[in-house]
Scaffold this active site. Structure first.
Site, PDB file in Angstrom:
ATOM      1  N   ARG A 193      35.070  80.101  44.721  1.00 33.55           N
ATOM      2  CA  ARG A 193      36.362  79.703  44.121  1.00 33.55           C
ATOM      3  C   ARG A 193      36.654  78.224  44.279  1.00 33.55           C
ATOM      4  O   ARG A 193      37.659  77.741  43.761  1.00 33.55           O
ATOM      5  CB  ARG A 193      37.560  80.493  44.688  1.00 33.55           C
ATOM      6  CG  ARG A 193      37.438  81.963  44.525  1.00 33.55           C
ATOM      7  CD  ARG A 193      37.671  82.369  43.087  1.00 33.55           C
ATOM      8  NE  ARG A 193      37.086  83.672  42.855  1.00 33.55           N
ATOM      9  CZ  ARG A 193      36.974  84.231  41.672  1.00 33.55           C
ATOM     10  NH1 ARG A 193      37.396  83.599  40.610  1.00 33.55           N
ATOM     11  NH2 ARG A 193      36.431  85.418  41.528  1.00 33.55           N
ATOM     12  N   LEU A 194      35.828  77.512  45.024  1.00 32.09           N
ATOM     13  CA  LEU A 194      35.987  76.060  45.055  1.00 32.09           C
ATOM     14  C   LEU A 194      35.105  75.505  43.935  1.00 32.09           C
ATOM     15  O   LEU A 194      33.958  75.131  44.159  1.00 32.09           O
ATOM     16  CB  LEU A 194      35.581  75.492  46.417  1.00 32.09           C
ATOM     17  CG  LEU A 194      36.616  75.665  47.525  1.00 32.09           C
ATOM     18  CD1 LEU A 194      36.170  74.923  48.783  1.00 32.09           C
ATOM     19  CD2 LEU A 194      37.984  75.156  47.099  1.00 32.09           C
TER      20      LEU A 194
END
Ligand code: FMN
Length: 214
Positions: A193-194
């Protein structure tokens, strides 16, 4: 570091070592070609479909899907009806964007720049390579204008089929546009998710690039 974060990082190698954006070359056109080829190899459906967004003087944005035909001399080439809504909007305001989304790869490419009609000889050559039904369709469809009923479209198709029994010439209102970018942005989704973003900007006669927050 919390226990949760420690475990999360151990389970998501891309948290600390994302790969795709860092591997992109400094030339954004080479970068696009690499990602495009990867999308084709990955069998992304309609890898060359993209969203063209335009904006007229009323500042109303409008978007539609079309096919990228080729990247020619660092310009993105697509074909359409010059009298269509998009054609007229591009006459009014030649600034536009193209957006590619390759979902299997979790990739997006945003391209912004100015658009102009291409050399008619290039449009002629491409039109001549198209199937007859596409050529007649380009004559028959008064793209973006009101259609009374489908029979009217079919009647025009039949009429042009009769008018051009052999080779079909290119309609003067149909041809290519070239988008010359000044901004290209590559987005890579990451399991952690980064996500990653890298933007290339053309200014003072050179391309520079930097990372953006995702
Ligand atoms: C997958 C896909 C590919 C398309 N390719 C083109 C194209 O290459 N050229 C084109 O003029 N319209 C294409 N269209 C149709 C456009 O999305 C749009 O409906 C049409 O060009 C009229 O847009 P306008 O009224 O804004 O001018 C495509 C639509 C889809 C869904």
């Amino acid at each position: 570091m919390s226990e949760w974060l420690q475990a999360y990082r151990e389970n998501h190698a891309d948290f600390d070592q994302p790969s795709a954006i860092g591997a992109l070359p400094n030339n954004p056109f080479v970068a696009f070609s690499e990602w495009f080829d990867t999308a084709v190899t990955a069998k992304e459906r309609e890898a060359n479909a993209c969203v063209l967004s335009t904006c007229g003087h009323d500042l109303q944005a409008s978007s539609r899907v079309l096919y990228l035909k080729e990247l020619l001399d660092n310009q993105f080439i697509f074909y359409t009806n010059y009298l269509s809504q998009k054609g007229q909007l591009l006459d009014t305001n030649p600034k536009a964007s193209l957006l590619f989304f390759w979902p299997q790869l979790m990739r997006q490419v945003r391209i912004e720049g100015s658009v102009q009609q291409i050399d008619p000889a290039i449009s002629d050559a491409y039109f001549a390579s198209r199937p007859r039904e596409s050529q007649l369709g380009a004559w028959a469809s008064q793209q973006s204008e009101t259609l009374s009923d489908r029979a009217a479209l079919i009647a025009r198709f039949e009429a042009f089929d009769r008018q051009f029994p052999d080779a079909v010439p290119r309609p003067p209102h149909w041809g290519g546009f070239a988008l010359q970018p000044h901004y290209m942005e590559f987005w890579q989704g990451q399991p952690s998710r980064l996500h990653e973003r890298r933007v290339y900007e053309f200014s003072q006669n050179e391309w520079t690039s930097k990372l953006l927050n995702p």
